[in-house]
Design an enzyme around this catalytic site. Structure first.
Site, PDB file in Angstrom:
ATOM      1  N   TYR A   1      -4.297  -9.464  -2.756  1.00  0.00           N
ATOM      2  CA  TYR A   1      -5.328  -8.483  -3.124  1.00  0.00           C
ATOM      3  C   TYR A   1      -6.748  -8.862  -2.697  1.00  0.00           C
ATOM      4  O   TYR A   1      -7.484  -8.001  -2.192  1.00  0.00           O
ATOM      5  CB  TYR A   1      -5.243  -8.160  -4.631  1.00  0.00           C
ATOM      6  CG  TYR A   1      -4.133  -7.159  -4.875  1.00  0.00           C
ATOM      7  CD1 TYR A   1      -4.413  -5.799  -4.870  1.00  0.00           C
ATOM      8  CD2 TYR A   1      -2.820  -7.570  -5.027  1.00  0.00           C
ATOM      9  CE1 TYR A   1      -3.402  -4.875  -5.034  1.00  0.00           C
ATOM     10  CE2 TYR A   1      -1.797  -6.651  -5.192  1.00  0.00           C
ATOM     11  CZ  TYR A   1      -2.094  -5.303  -5.193  1.00  0.00           C
ATOM     12  OH  TYR A   1      -1.099  -4.383  -5.346  1.00  0.00           O
TER      13      TYR A   1
ATOM     14  N   GLU B   1       2.500  -4.514 -11.193  1.00  0.00           N
ATOM     15  CA  GLU B   1       3.516  -5.091 -10.290  1.00  0.00           C
ATOM     16  C   GLU B   1       4.187  -6.313 -10.910  1.00  0.00           C
ATOM     17  O   GLU B   1       5.402  -6.487 -10.789  1.00  0.00           O
ATOM     18  CB  GLU B   1       2.888  -5.401  -8.916  1.00  0.00           C
ATOM     19  CG  GLU B   1       2.701  -4.105  -8.123  1.00  0.00           C
ATOM     20  CD  GLU B   1       1.689  -4.165  -6.994  1.00  0.00           C
ATOM     21  OE1 GLU B   1       1.372  -5.276  -6.512  1.00  0.00           O
ATOM     22  OE2 GLU B   1       1.190  -3.090  -6.589  1.00  0.00           O
TER      23      GLU B   1
HETATM   24  C1  HEM Z   1       1.706   0.936   0.721  1.00  0.00           C
HETATM   25  C2  HEM Z   1      -2.441   1.612  -1.689  1.00  0.00           C
HETATM   26  C3  HEM Z   1      -3.014  -3.198  -1.952  1.00  0.00           C
HETATM   27  C4  HEM Z   1       0.510  -3.711   1.328  1.00  0.00           C
HETATM   28  C5  HEM Z   1       0.638   1.524   0.068  1.00  0.00           C
HETATM   29  C6  HEM Z   1       0.458   2.946  -0.098  1.00  0.00           C
HETATM   30  C7  HEM Z   1      -0.702   3.136  -0.754  1.00  0.00           C
HETATM   31  C8  HEM Z   1      -1.273   1.832  -1.019  1.00  0.00           C
HETATM   32  C9  HEM Z   1      -1.315   4.450  -1.153  1.00  0.00           C
HETATM   33  C10 HEM Z   1       1.412   4.033   0.399  1.00  0.00           C
HETATM   34  C11 HEM Z   1       2.447   4.270  -0.659  1.00  0.00           C
HETATM   35  C12 HEM Z   1       3.531   5.249  -0.225  1.00  0.00           C
HETATM   36  O1  HEM Z   1       4.308   4.879   0.649  1.00  0.00           O
HETATM   37  O2  HEM Z   1       3.581   6.339  -0.765  1.00  0.00           O
HETATM   38  C13 HEM Z   1      -2.939   0.364  -2.005  1.00  0.00           C
HETATM   39  C14 HEM Z   1      -4.106   0.117  -2.834  1.00  0.00           C
HETATM   40  C15 HEM Z   1      -4.262  -1.238  -2.905  1.00  0.00           C
HETATM   41  C16 HEM Z   1      -3.200  -1.843  -2.119  1.00  0.00           C
HETATM   42  C17 HEM Z   1      -4.968   1.199  -3.458  1.00  0.00           C
HETATM   43  C18 HEM Z   1      -5.318  -2.057  -3.610  1.00  0.00           C
HETATM   44  C19 HEM Z   1      -5.838  -1.765  -4.763  1.00  0.00           C
HETATM   45  C20 HEM Z   1      -2.121  -3.751  -1.066  1.00  0.00           C
HETATM   46  C21 HEM Z   1      -2.044  -5.167  -0.751  1.00  0.00           C
HETATM   47  C22 HEM Z   1      -1.065  -5.310   0.201  1.00  0.00           C
HETATM   48  C23 HEM Z   1      -0.518  -3.986   0.451  1.00  0.00           C
HETATM   49  C24 HEM Z   1      -2.907  -6.250  -1.397  1.00  0.00           C
HETATM   50  C25 HEM Z   1      -0.625  -6.573   0.887  1.00  0.00           C
HETATM   51  C26 HEM Z   1      -1.322  -7.151   1.775  1.00  0.00           C
HETATM   52  C27 HEM Z   1       1.132  -2.490   1.450  1.00  0.00           C
HETATM   53  C28 HEM Z   1       2.274  -2.238   2.320  1.00  0.00           C
HETATM   54  C29 HEM Z   1       2.627  -0.902   2.128  1.00  0.00           C
HETATM   55  C30 HEM Z   1       1.691  -0.360   1.166  1.00  0.00           C
HETATM   56  C31 HEM Z   1       2.922  -3.263   3.234  1.00  0.00           C
HETATM   57  C32 HEM Z   1       3.807  -0.150   2.794  1.00  0.00           C
HETATM   58  C33 HEM Z   1       3.398   0.878   3.734  1.00  0.00           C
HETATM   59  C34 HEM Z   1       3.398   0.510   5.179  1.00  0.00           C
HETATM   60  O3  HEM Z   1       3.751  -0.606   5.547  1.00  0.00           O
HETATM   61  O4  HEM Z   1       3.061   1.382   5.973  1.00  0.00           O
HETATM   62  N1  HEM Z   1      -0.417   0.868  -0.508  1.00  0.00           N
HETATM   63  N2  HEM Z   1      -2.419  -0.837  -1.599  1.00  0.00           N
HETATM   64  N3  HEM Z   1      -1.184  -3.076  -0.328  1.00  0.00           N
HETATM   65  N4  HEM Z   1       0.818  -1.338   0.780  1.00  0.00           N
HETATM   66 FE1  HEM Z   1      -0.745  -1.115  -0.482  1.00  0.00          FE
END
Ligand code: HEM
Length: 386
Positions: free
Chosen positions: A95, A137
Site C-alpha cells: 500500500y 483484506e
Molecule cells: C484491482 C483499487 C491498492 C493491486 C483493483 C481494482 C480496483 C482497485 C478498483 C479493480 C477491481 C475489479 O477488478 O473490479 C485499489 C485501491 C487501492 C488499491 C483504491 C488503494 C487504496 C492496491 C495495491 C496493490 C493493488 C496496494 C498491489 C500493489 C491490484 C491488482 C488488481 C487490482 C493486481 C487486479 C487488476 C489487474 O491486474 O488488472 N484495485 N487498489 N491494488 N489491484 Fe488494487
C-alpha cells in the site's frame, strides 16, 4: 480521522480529478511499475494494455473523494475489490508503494495546481482508505484460513482436462498436499497463478469454480481467447501447455457474486463463458425455487454446459431458453420481458458489451437495481451501468 479542512480540500479536488483522473492513474502506473517491476507479478498486463485498470483505479479514487466524509456507500465496492486483492495476494506492504506513486503522479500531472495543502490532504485521505483495505483484506485472509483454506497460493495438480466445446476446456484440480478443500459459495472464483514461458513475471487470472463445492477437487472451465488483442495469455497457456499431471498455483476461493438466500423467482442471463458462475449457482439450487435460464452464445458450437443446464432446469420445473446471437441477433427487451415477475432476482454474467445491453434492458423493464446482480470478467468499474 480526517480534519474538516482535509475533507474540504479533498472534496474541492474532485472536479480536477474528474478532468485528469485517467492521466493521473496512467502516469501512476508507469512510474510505479518502472520503480517496482516486482509488482508486475501481480498486475494483469493485458488489462494495462487495454487501459482497463487505469479506469478502475481512477473511478475508485473519485468515489473515495466524493464520499470521504462518509465512506459507508462505497463499502460494497471496497469489499469486491478486497476479495480480488485477497485472491491476488496483495499485502499491507504494497500500500505505501501505491500511495507514494499516486501522490507523485498527482503532483506531476497537476503541476503548480497541486499545492502542498492538496498533496497533504490526499496523503492523509489515501492513508485512511488504505487502512480500510488492509484491515478488510486481513479479515478475508483470516477467514480463508479459518475455513480450512490457505492464505496465499498452493500447488494443485491437474487431475483431468476435459474439452467442453470448441473453445472451452475444464480443468479438474486437486491439492498437491492431499488436504480437504474448503467449501465455497456457488459463483465464487479462484485465482490461478502461472509463469508463462518467456515471461519473467507471474500472471494471475481469476476463474469461476464451475462445479458444485466438493472437498476433493475444484473445477474451472476456461475459454481460449484467440480472437481478442492481446490474446488470452493465461487461458491459451492453460489450453496449450498445461496438461494432466502438471501443477499450477491456486488461491483459496473468493468473490461476492453469489446466490441470494431469498426464495424469489430467479432469472439467469448468461453471455458466452459468463455461464460458468451461473451454472454453478443453478446446480446448487434446491427444488421449489422458480427458475429461468436464458443461455446465450454465438451459436450451437460454442454454447457450454447446455445439457447439464437443461437437465437441472427440467428437474426444477423451470424454463430454459437457448439464444443464439449469430441467427437471432442481439438480445432484446421482448426476449426478456416474459421472464420477469415483480420480485424476480436477475443474475447476469458475460462480456462487457453484453452486460451493458442486458442491464439497460432490465432497467427499461423496471427491474429494481437491488434485484440485478452481475459480474463481469474484468475490472467491474469499466462497466458504464455500474
Ligand atoms: C484491482 C483499487 C491498492 C493491486 C483493483 C481494482 C480496483 C482497485 C478498483 C479493480 C477491481 C475489479 O477488478 O473490479 C485499489 C485501491 C487501492 C488499491 C483504491 C488503494 C487504496 C492496491 C495495491 C496493490 C493493488 C496496494 C498491489 C500493489 C491490484 C491488482 C488488481 C487490482 C493486481 C487486479 C487488476 C489487474 O491486474 O488488472 N484495485 N487498489 N491494488 N489491484 Fe488494487
Amino acid at each position: 480521522m480526517l480534519s474538516q479542512q482535509t475533507i474540504d480540500v479533498i472534496k474541492s479536488t474532485v472536479p480536477v480529478l474528474e478532468q485528469h483522473g485517467v492521466t493521473i492513474t496512467k502516469t501512476f502506473y508507469s512510474n510505479m511499475l518502472n520503480a517496482h517491476p516486482e509488482l508486475l507479478n501481480y498486475f494483469n498486463r493485458a488489462n494495462q494494455q487495454k487501459g482497463r485498470q487505469q479506469t478502475a483505479l481512477a473511478n475508485t479514487v473519485l468515489a473515495a473523494a466524493k464520499y470521504i466524509d462518509n465512506l459507508e456507500p462505497i463499502v460494497p465496492v471496497v469489499m469486491q475489490i478486497a476479495h480480488k486483492h485477497r485472491g491476488l495476494g496483495i499485502l499491507p506492504e504494497h500500500y505505501p508503494i501505491v500511495g507514494e506513486n499516486l501522490l507523485r503522479a498527482i503532483k506531476e500531472v497537476l503541476g503548480d495546481a497541486a499545492t502542498d495543502e492538496i498533496i497533504d490532504a490526499w496523503a492523509n485521505a489515501y492513508g485512511v482508505i488504505a487502512e480500510i483495505f488492509i484491515s478488510v483484506e486481513e479479515d478475508l485472509y483470516k477467514a480463508a484460513e479459518d475455513n480450512g483454506g490457505w492464505r496465499l497460493f498452493k500447488p494443485f495438480k491437474v487431475a483431468q482436462k476435459v474439452q467442453e466445446n470448441e473453445e472451452v476446456t475444464s480443468f479438474y484440480l486437486v491439492p498437491e498436499d492431499g488436504s480437504t478443500l474448503p467449501a465455497f459459495q456457488p459463483g465464487q472464483y479462484i485465482t490461478v497463478r502461472v509463469k508463462v514461458p518467456g515471461d519473467e513475471y507471474t500472471s494471475n487470472r481469476h476463474y469461476t469454480l464451475s462445479q458444485a463445492s466438493n472437498p476433493n477437487e475444484y473445477r474451472i472451465s476456461v475459454k481460449r481467447e484467440d480472437a481478442c488483442d492481446p490474446k488470452g495469455v493465461v487461458s491459451n497457456y492453460l489450453h496449450n501447455n498445461v496438461n494432466e499431471g502438471d501443477f499450477i498455483d491456486v488461491s483459496a476461493p473468493a468473490g461476492l457474486f453469489t446466490l441470494s438466500e431469498t426464495n424469489n423467482p430467479t432469472l439467469f442471463i448468461s453471455g458466452g463463458i459468463g455461464v460458468t458462475p451461473l451454472n454453478t449457482m443453478l446446480q446448487a439450487m434446491e427444488p421449489g425455487r422458480d427458475v429461468t435460464f436464458v443461455h446465450t452464445a454465438r451459436n450451437k458450437n460454442v454454447i457450454a454446459f447446455q445439457e447439464q443446464i437443461e437437465n437441472k432446469v427440467k428437474e426444477l420445473n423451470g424454463t430454459y431458453r437457448a439464444y443464439y446471437s449469430d441467427s437471432e441477433g442481439y438480445i432484446t427487451k421482448e426476449v426478456l420481458a416474459p421472464y420477469i415477475k415483480e420480485t424476480t432476482e436477475v443474475y447476469v454474467c458475460g462480456p462487457a458489451p453484453f452486460m451493458e445491453t442486458v442491464i439497460s434492458l432490465l432497467n427499461e423493464l423496471n427491474v429494481p437495481k437491488e434485484n440485478i446482480h452481475f459480474e463481469f470478467f474484468g475490472p467491474a468499474m469499466t462497466i458504464k451501468a455500474f
